[in-house]
Design a protein around this motif. Structure first.
Motif, PDB file in Angstrom:
ATOM      1  N   TRP A 530      72.930 -32.916  62.140  1.00 28.87           N
ATOM      2  CA  TRP A 530      73.360 -31.645  62.734  1.00 28.87           C
ATOM      3  C   TRP A 530      72.145 -30.971  63.347  1.00 28.87           C
ATOM      4  N   ASP A 531      72.016 -31.063  64.673  1.00 33.39           N
ATOM      5  CA  ASP A 531      70.806 -30.477  65.260  1.00 33.39           C
ATOM      6  C   ASP A 531      70.992 -28.995  65.553  1.00 33.39           C
ATOM      7  N   THR A 532      72.202 -28.474  65.392  1.00 35.02           N
ATOM      8  CA  THR A 532      72.400 -27.035  65.568  1.00 35.02           C
ATOM      9  C   THR A 532      72.917 -26.431  64.270  1.00 35.02           C
ATOM     10  N   GLU A 533      72.974 -25.151  64.246  1.00 32.84           N
ATOM     11  CA  GLU A 533      73.566 -24.439  63.112  1.00 32.84           C
ATOM     12  C   GLU A 533      75.026 -24.844  62.963  1.00 32.84           C
ATOM     13  N   PRO A 534      75.606 -24.707  61.778  1.00 30.82           N
ATOM     14  CA  PRO A 534      77.037 -24.965  61.629  1.00 30.82           C
ATOM     15  C   PRO A 534      77.837 -24.085  62.578  1.00 30.82           C
ATOM     16  N   ASP A 535      79.002 -24.586  63.021  1.00 29.10           N
ATOM     17  CA  ASP A 535      79.859 -23.802  63.908  1.00 29.10           C
ATOM     18  C   ASP A 535      80.447 -22.600  63.179  1.00 29.10           C
ATOM     19  N   VAL A 536      80.778 -22.810  61.927  1.00 30.47           N
ATOM     20  CA  VAL A 536      81.466 -21.765  61.169  1.00 30.47           C
ATOM     21  C   VAL A 536      80.882 -21.698  59.762  1.00 30.47           C
ATOM     22  N   ARG A 537      80.712 -20.483  59.264  1.00 31.08           N
ATOM     23  CA  ARG A 537      80.356 -20.303  57.853  1.00 31.08           C
ATOM     24  C   ARG A 537      81.551 -19.692  57.141  1.00 31.08           C
ATOM     25  N   ILE A 538      81.959 -20.342  56.075  1.00 32.37           N
ATOM     26  CA  ILE A 538      83.116 -19.864  55.312  1.00 32.37           C
ATOM     27  C   ILE A 538      82.639 -19.461  53.919  1.00 32.37           C
ATOM     28  N   GLN A 539      83.116 -18.301  53.486  1.00 28.94           N
ATOM     29  CA  GLN A 539      82.786 -17.816  52.138  1.00 28.94           C
ATOM     30  C   GLN A 539      84.071 -17.747  51.325  1.00 28.94           C
ATOM     31  N   LEU A 540      84.030 -18.318  50.145  1.00 34.90           N
ATOM     32  CA  LEU A 540      85.204 -18.248  49.263  1.00 34.90           C
ATOM     33  C   LEU A 540      84.724 -17.813  47.880  1.00 34.90           C
ATOM     34  N   ALA A 541      85.502 -16.963  47.230  1.00 34.19           N
ATOM     35  CA  ALA A 541      85.174 -16.523  45.865  1.00 34.19           C
ATOM     36  C   ALA A 541      86.445 -16.589  45.025  1.00 34.19           C
ATOM     37  N   THR A 542      86.422 -15.996  43.862  1.00 27.11           N
ATOM     38  CA  THR A 542      87.568 -16.097  42.950  1.00 27.11           C
ATOM     39  C   THR A 542      88.168 -14.727  42.687  1.00 27.11           C
ATOM     40  N   GLU A 543      89.405 -14.762  42.208  1.00 30.28           N
ATOM     41  CA  GLU A 543      90.073 -13.572  41.692  1.00 30.28           C
ATOM     42  C   GLU A 543      90.487 -13.899  40.261  1.00 30.28           C
ATOM     43  N   PRO A 544      90.615 -12.895  39.395  1.00 31.77           N
ATOM     44  CA  PRO A 544      91.076 -13.172  38.030  1.00 31.77           C
ATOM     45  C   PRO A 544      92.459 -13.823  38.034  1.00 31.77           C
ATOM     46  N   GLY A 545      92.740 -14.581  36.978  1.00 29.18           N
ATOM     47  CA  GLY A 545      94.066 -15.186  36.852  1.00 29.18           C
ATOM     48  C   GLY A 545      94.205 -16.475  37.638  1.00 29.18           C
ATOM     49  N   LEU A 546      93.137 -17.279  37.692  1.00 22.82           N
ATOM     50  CA  LEU A 546      93.170 -18.587  38.355  1.00 22.82           C
ATOM     51  C   LEU A 546      93.589 -18.480  39.819  1.00 22.82           C
ATOM     52  N   GLN A 547      92.852 -17.674  40.590  1.00 26.57           N
ATOM     53  CA  GLN A 547      93.122 -17.513  42.015  1.00 26.57           C
ATOM     54  C   GLN A 547      91.793 -17.534  42.778  1.00 26.57           C
ATOM     55  N   TYR A 548      91.865 -18.025  44.017  1.00 28.20           N
ATOM     56  CA  TYR A 548      90.773 -17.778  44.958  1.00 28.20           C
ATOM     57  C   TYR A 548      90.992 -16.420  45.606  1.00 28.20           C
TER      58      TYR A 548
END
Ligand SMILES: [Cu+2]
Length: 655
Positions: A530-548
């Motif tokens: 990959w000679d350039t930066e990624p096209d997209v940056r994705i952020q994912l985290a969690t929520e209580p109760g087994l959820q993203y």
């Protein structure tokens, strides 16, 4: 949802092929019997307005079911076995009770800070007497659950007190981490300690007391331990109170030290107060959070298992079965799967007068494989005996497997149809343990009994203090059926006296089961190409109760992604990106990884898996890099920690 059919066609072909071969191997295991063929589950119809977070169940003399809820209410259910039971509120305003028992017209309940007796003295169907029997201090920590009571034959009661949680299990006030014995007059005797999360306890057929434990700090995996007065089960925090009057043991908190890397069994050789588990429940294989214990009283209840114990699991919404024997005066034995698929997290099991198992469930704050927040179901046996390993007995040089039906001689005589692998867990302040010191054992020979009800395995190099995975994969009965559950986990604390194997120690093949394996689908550094930066940056985290925190992420086909997952929850999670409509098959495969789960980071090696993160502990974060497929469609992302895939998932929409 607009994937073009032509575009996803190759995936469908790949999936079909996989499914075909996958089912073939499944067929060899259990397609001819299912749990549901033998044990049906019926859901109690609960009115919508009742939040029946069942913390405890008890039947009175007339067969009415009392349910105590975590919201602090007591409900009486008339005709609980009927389609239209009726409900009446008997009591209220209790503090998160987790247990109820009935005796001679009164109900006994452990709420957070006391053991209380409820009685309806004027017969109007409503409790008018709330009598404190014994009170213990609280600090207010959310984790100070209290459980019980269970009655002893003489009318005394047992309760258990959960440790607090302050980033680790802590005993912040008197007798937290203990089992207490309390008379009906309110006299308390501290009974045993070393407990962390002792929701389940009860008596076996001999009247001996057992409790179940959940994985956590100092607890490498779930277990069931026979408790006698003065025993220490393993978590050191409760030892802070052994200087107080009434303590039945003198062991001190400072006496427990994990610096030498010994297992619990090894520590027990020099610390006699340690009581080794009679049965370990390998984490994620035999549940993740063991709960209530229920004695199978006779063979009419669930089949030929009288004297064995049923054990619930909160996180995996299932029931397991435990067989114990005594060797050198100590209990040890095997755990088997029994029945899964309940609607919520199982905390209580109780026999109804109709010989059905009533199952009390709640998941709030804890999560569970069963999708509902709470419920009550009953499990009934249809009277047909499943083909199962009825029990496993230790021999001085192997194991004897006893079946519920005669085995087919040819398949039973094939030594390749069996395997034995032993392993154990660490004993230290860390939360949980990987499987360690794993060895595949050599089975040197076997014999089948004349009645074909049992098979004797001769095994080299069995080790005391180890858990043995005993597998009888392709053994059939006379009708050609395979075992409903082909695996049992036998905890070998003591080898019986008698002739030993030719090689007593250190045989077998060491398995590199302790280190995470390399996966080509987890790229944690930006690829060199990959000679350039990624096209997209994705952020994912969690929520209580087994959820993203997101359940739909949209990206363009072919784009280069830097995908960051931040686990801000209080349990382990990962992210696995799969082919369209594959979250279920990948999640189910992850639940069946067995002893390989740690090494594979709970990610099955299958084509449906495209990319994945590591299994991240609470507070960890990781970035992975990958290229989105060229084929548009709704791909899945899912957590493959066993049991989480049911609710912890989302769609990666590629356009
Ligand atoms: Cu998860």
């Amino acid at each position: 949802m607009k994937p073009s059919k032509t575009c996803i066609f190759p995936f469908i072909v790949a999936l079909s092929l996989f499914t075909f071969f996958g089912q073939k191997s499944l067929f060899a295991q259990s397609s001819d019997q299912s749990e549901g063929d033998h044990f049906s589950i019926t859901t109690l119809n609960i009115p919508d307005e009742i939040v029946m977070e069942a913390g405890g169940l008890a039947f009175d003399d007339e067969g009415n079911l009392a349910v105590v809820t975590r919201r602090g209410e007591v409900w009486i259910v008339n005709n609980p076995q009927s389609e239209n039971p009726t409900f009446s509120r008997f009591g209220q305003s209790l503090h998160e009770p987790l247990g109820i028992a009935y005796r001679e017209g009164a109900y006994y309940i452990a709420q957070r800070g006391e053991l209380v007796r409820l009685e309806d003295s004027n017969g109007d169907g409503y409790a008018d007497l709330y009598q404190t029997i014994y009170r213990w201090p609280l600090t207010g920590n959310y984790h100070e659950y209290s459980y019980g009571p269970k009655f002893l034959p003489n009318g005394d009661m047992l309760v258990t007190l959960n440790l607090s949680w302050i980033g680790y299990g802590a005993s912040l006030t008197d007798w937290r981490g203990w089992m207490l014995r309390i008379t009906q007059e309110g006299e308390m005797t501290p009974f045993a300690t070393g407990l962390r999360s002792p929701l389940g306890f009860g008596l076996n057929a001999e009247g001996d007391i057992f409790y179940t434990e959940n994985e956590g700090d100092w607890i490498g995996s779930g277990w069931m331990t026979h408790l006698e007065e003065g025993d220490f089960a393993g978590h050191p925090e409760g030892l802070r109170w052994t200087e107080m009057d009434g303590s039945p043991l003198d062991l001190r908190f400072e006496d427990i030290d994990d610096s030498e890397g010994l297992t619990l069994f090894e520590q027990s050789q020099s610390i006699p107060e340690i009581k080794n588990p009679a049965t370990w429940f390998p984490h994620t294989i035999m549940g993740i959070s063991t709960s209530d214990i229920l004695l199978i009283e006779n063979d009419d209840q669930v089949g030929p298992f009288a004297g064995q114990l049923l054990v619930g699991d909160q996180g995996h919404s299932k029931i397991m079965r435990v067989y114990h024997e005594k060797v050198n005066g100590e209990y040890q034995g095997a755990v088997f799967d029994f029945r899964e698929g309940f609607q919520s997290g199982i905390v209580k099991l109780e026999w109804g007068p109709d010989n059905q198992v009533y199952v009390g469930m709640t998941s709030r704050g804890w999560g569970s494989t069963g999708r509902d927040q709470y419920g009550i179901q009953r499990m009934s046996w249809n009277g047909e005996i499943p083909f199962e390993m009825q029990k496993i007995n230790a021999e001085s040089n192997g194991f004897t497997l006893t079946f519920t039906k005669p085995v087919d001689h040819q398949s039973a005589m094939d030594i390749n149809n069996y395997s034995v692998t032993d392993f154990t867990y660490r004993y230290d302040a860390a939360y949980g343990s990987p499987v360690i010191n794993r060895q595949n054992k050599t089975i040197t020979r076997l014999s089948v009994s004349d009645d074909r009800m049992s098979v004797r395995l001769y095994v080299d190099g069995l080790r005391e203090g180890y858990i043995n995975e005993v597998r009888a994969g392709d053994v059939f009965n006379e009708a050609g059926q395979s075992l409903l559950h082909p695996v049992g986990y036998y905890t070998l604390n003591n080898l019986p006296e008698g002739e030993r194997s030719a090689v007593a120690e250190g045989t077998g093949v060491e398995r590199a089961g302790d280190e995470p394996g390399l996966s080509t689908k987890k790229i944690t550094e930006r690829p060199a190409g990959w000679d350039t930066e990624p096209d997209v940056r994705i952020q994912l985290a969690t929520e209580p109760g087994l959820q993203y925190d997101q359940n739909l992420i949209t990206v363009q086909a072919g784009s280069r992604i830097a995908f960051t997952f931040e686990n801000d929850d209080d349990m382990a999670h990962n992210v696995v990106i799969t082919l369209p409509e594959s979250a279920d098959s990948v999640g189910e495969a992850a639940m069946n990884l067995g002893l390989d789960a740690d090494a594979l980071e709970f990610v099955p090696r299958m084509d449906e898996v495209l990319f994945h993160t590591s299994m991240l502990q609470p507070g960890q974060s990781e970035t992975i890099y990958f290229e989105i497929p060229d084929t548009p469609g709704d791909y899945d992302f899912v957590c493959t920690f066993p049991g989480h895939h049911i609710s912890m998932r989302g769609v990666l929409r590629v356009y």
